[in-house]
Write a protein that holds these residues in place. Structure first.
Motif, PDB file in Angstrom:
ATOM      1  N   TRP A  20       0.792  -1.240   0.000  1.00  0.00           N
ATOM      2  CA  TRP A  20       0.000   0.000   0.000  1.00  0.00           C
ATOM      3  C   TRP A  20       0.820   1.284   0.000  1.00  0.00           C
ATOM      4  CZ3 TRP A  20      -0.740  -3.498   4.160  1.00  0.00           C
ATOM      5  CH2 TRP A  20      -0.011  -3.198   5.308  1.00  0.00           C
ATOM      6  N   HIS A  21       2.141   1.190  -0.112  1.00  0.00           N
ATOM      7  CA  HIS A  21       2.946   2.424  -0.145  1.00  0.00           C
ATOM      8  C   HIS A  21       2.496   3.356  -1.269  1.00  0.00           C
ATOM      9  CE1 HIS A  21       5.869   2.134   2.971  1.00  0.00           C
ATOM     10  NE2 HIS A  21       6.299   0.954   2.587  1.00  0.00           N
ATOM     11  N   HIS A  22       2.316   2.809  -2.453  1.00  0.00           N
ATOM     12  CA  HIS A  22       1.926   3.626  -3.609  1.00  0.00           C
ATOM     13  C   HIS A  22       0.576   4.312  -3.365  1.00  0.00           C
ATOM     14  CE1 HIS A  22       1.977   4.843  -7.803  1.00  0.00           C
ATOM     15  NE2 HIS A  22       0.751   4.368  -7.944  1.00  0.00           N
ATOM     16  N   VAL A  23      -0.379   3.574  -2.822  1.00  0.00           N
ATOM     17  CA  VAL A  23      -1.706   4.134  -2.541  1.00  0.00           C
ATOM     18  C   VAL A  23      -1.605   5.233  -1.492  1.00  0.00           C
ATOM     19  CG1 VAL A  23      -3.999   3.614  -1.603  1.00  0.00           C
ATOM     20  CG2 VAL A  23      -2.907   2.017  -3.187  1.00  0.00           C
ATOM     21  N   MET A  24      -0.828   5.007  -0.439  1.00  0.00           N
ATOM     22  CA  MET A  24      -0.687   6.013   0.612  1.00  0.00           C
ATOM     23  C   MET A  24      -0.046   7.288   0.058  1.00  0.00           C
ATOM     24  SD  MET A  24      -2.204   4.786   3.165  1.00  0.00           S
ATOM     25  CE  MET A  24      -1.788   5.903   4.466  1.00  0.00           C
ATOM     26  N   GLN A  25       0.922   7.138  -0.825  1.00  0.00           N
ATOM     27  CA  GLN A  25       1.554   8.319  -1.423  1.00  0.00           C
ATOM     28  C   GLN A  25       0.543   9.122  -2.239  1.00  0.00           C
ATOM     29  OE1 GLN A  25       4.975   6.794  -3.540  1.00  0.00           O
ATOM     30  NE2 GLN A  25       5.810   5.887  -1.664  1.00  0.00           N
ATOM     31  N   HIS A  26      -0.315   8.432  -2.955  1.00  0.00           N
ATOM     32  CA  HIS A  26      -1.334   9.137  -3.737  1.00  0.00           C
ATOM     33  C   HIS A  26      -2.394   9.772  -2.837  1.00  0.00           C
ATOM     34  CE1 HIS A  26      -0.339   8.655  -7.977  1.00  0.00           C
ATOM     35  NE2 HIS A  26       0.371   7.633  -7.542  1.00  0.00           N
ATOM     36  N   LEU A  27      -2.697   9.148  -1.721  1.00  0.00           N
ATOM     37  CA  LEU A  27      -3.631   9.762  -0.776  1.00  0.00           C
ATOM     38  C   LEU A  27      -3.017  11.014  -0.145  1.00  0.00           C
ATOM     39  CD1 LEU A  27      -5.147   6.590   0.923  1.00  0.00           C
ATOM     40  CD2 LEU A  27      -6.330   8.202  -0.581  1.00  0.00           C
ATOM     41  N   VAL A  28      -1.709  10.966   0.143  1.00  0.00           N
ATOM     42  CA  VAL A  28      -1.019  12.160   0.646  1.00  0.00           C
ATOM     43  C   VAL A  28      -1.122  13.269  -0.399  1.00  0.00           C
ATOM     44  CG1 VAL A  28       1.240  13.156   1.229  1.00  0.00           C
ATOM     45  CG2 VAL A  28       0.572  10.935   2.177  1.00  0.00           C
ATOM     46  N   PHE A  29      -0.873  12.928  -1.649  1.00  0.00           N
ATOM     47  CA  PHE A  29      -0.974  13.913  -2.732  1.00  0.00           C
ATOM     48  C   PHE A  29      -2.374  14.510  -2.794  1.00  0.00           C
ATOM     49  CE2 PHE A  29      -2.768  13.979  -7.106  1.00  0.00           C
ATOM     50  CZ  PHE A  29      -2.381  15.268  -7.442  1.00  0.00           C
ATOM     51  N   GLN A  30      -3.387  13.653  -2.744  1.00  0.00           N
ATOM     52  CA  GLN A  30      -4.756  14.131  -2.880  1.00  0.00           C
ATOM     53  C   GLN A  30      -5.139  15.043  -1.712  1.00  0.00           C
ATOM     54  OE1 GLN A  30      -6.642  10.334  -3.499  1.00  0.00           O
ATOM     55  NE2 GLN A  30      -5.981  10.255  -5.624  1.00  0.00           N
ATOM     56  N   CYS A  31      -4.738  14.674  -0.506  1.00  0.00           N
ATOM     57  CA  CYS A  31      -5.002  15.537   0.654  1.00  0.00           C
ATOM     58  C   CYS A  31      -4.219  16.850   0.528  1.00  0.00           C
ATOM     59  CB  CYS A  31      -4.610  14.826   1.950  1.00  0.00           C
ATOM     60  SG  CYS A  31      -5.686  13.445   2.389  1.00  0.00           S
ATOM     61  N   SER A  32      -2.993  16.775   0.030  1.00  0.00           N
ATOM     62  CA  SER A  32      -2.183  17.993  -0.099  1.00  0.00           C
ATOM     63  C   SER A  32      -2.763  18.927  -1.154  1.00  0.00           C
ATOM     64  CB  SER A  32      -0.722  17.655  -0.412  1.00  0.00           C
ATOM     65  OG  SER A  32      -0.583  17.087  -1.694  1.00  0.00           O
TER      66      SER A  32
END
Length: 196
Positions: free
Chosen positions: A56-68
């Motif tokens: 899930w690293h890739h998914v978490m990075q994209h969620l960080v991006f979306q929140c940012s």
């Protein structure tokens, strides 16, 4: 998931809807993401986080991006790791099991500059000349913050190299607006600071 689709359409919808409305729609999807993360946490013991975290690293990075992206568009500020953790209902502490790693946070934030530079181009097309100046200034500050980090030759370093490209692109947009006299005099001094 629906949140990713919402963000892929973000720049295209940017001018047909108000930014606050788009961000509000995206925020409505965050509770579902929280639920999914809670369900994921139930599938393994907290002590096994690093055993499965590559899934899930890739998914978490994209969620960080979306929140940012939401936070930037609403507040013109950089989201903190603690804010991301709060939005997603997870921890920043590795002792708590499922958490947002510093690496995932840093990698996720580095996805933001590419989207912001695309938004800057769209702003110029739609005669919004203030936002590209703000974006260029923000990206310049973000670049300065990442320069302070001692990045090794790995994926994070390669993504940081992409940030430098996006800073140049945003500064180029501001420079082109200045050359074409698209920047009103009141904004001109901000633009000079951005491209200097």
């Amino acid at each position: 998931n629906g949140l990713a689709i919402e963000y892929n359409q973000f720049s295209h919808l940017f001018f047909s809807l108000q930014v606050t409305e788009i961000c509000s729609q995206a925020r409505k999807l965050l509770p579902k993401v929280k639920e999914d993360i809670i369900d994921l946490q139930k599938t393994f013991p907290p002590s096994d986080y690093y055993r499965y975290s590559d899934h899930w690293h890739h998914v978490m990075q994209h969620l960080v991006f979306q929140c940012s992206l939401i936070v930037y568009m609403e507040e013109e500020a950089l989201i903190t790791r603690d804010q991301v953790a709060q939005y997603l209902g997870v921890s920043t502490n590795k002792d708590d099991g499922f958490h947002i790693t510093l690496e995932d946070y840093l990698q996720g934030v580095l996805l933001l500059p590419g989207e912001l530079s695309r938004i800057a181009v769209n702003c110029v097309i739609h005669e919004d000349y203030q936002r590209p100046i703000q974006i260029a200034s923000f990206l310049s500050q973000l670049n300065a913050a990442y320069k302070v980090l001692n990045l090794k030759n790995d994926a994070l370093r390669r993504k940081y190299d992409g940030l430098k490209y996006e800073v140049k692109k945003a500064e180029g947009i501001v420079y082109d607006m200045k050359i074409r006299r698209l920047i009103p005099t009141a904004m001109s001094s901000n633009a000079d600071d951005t491209i200097s």
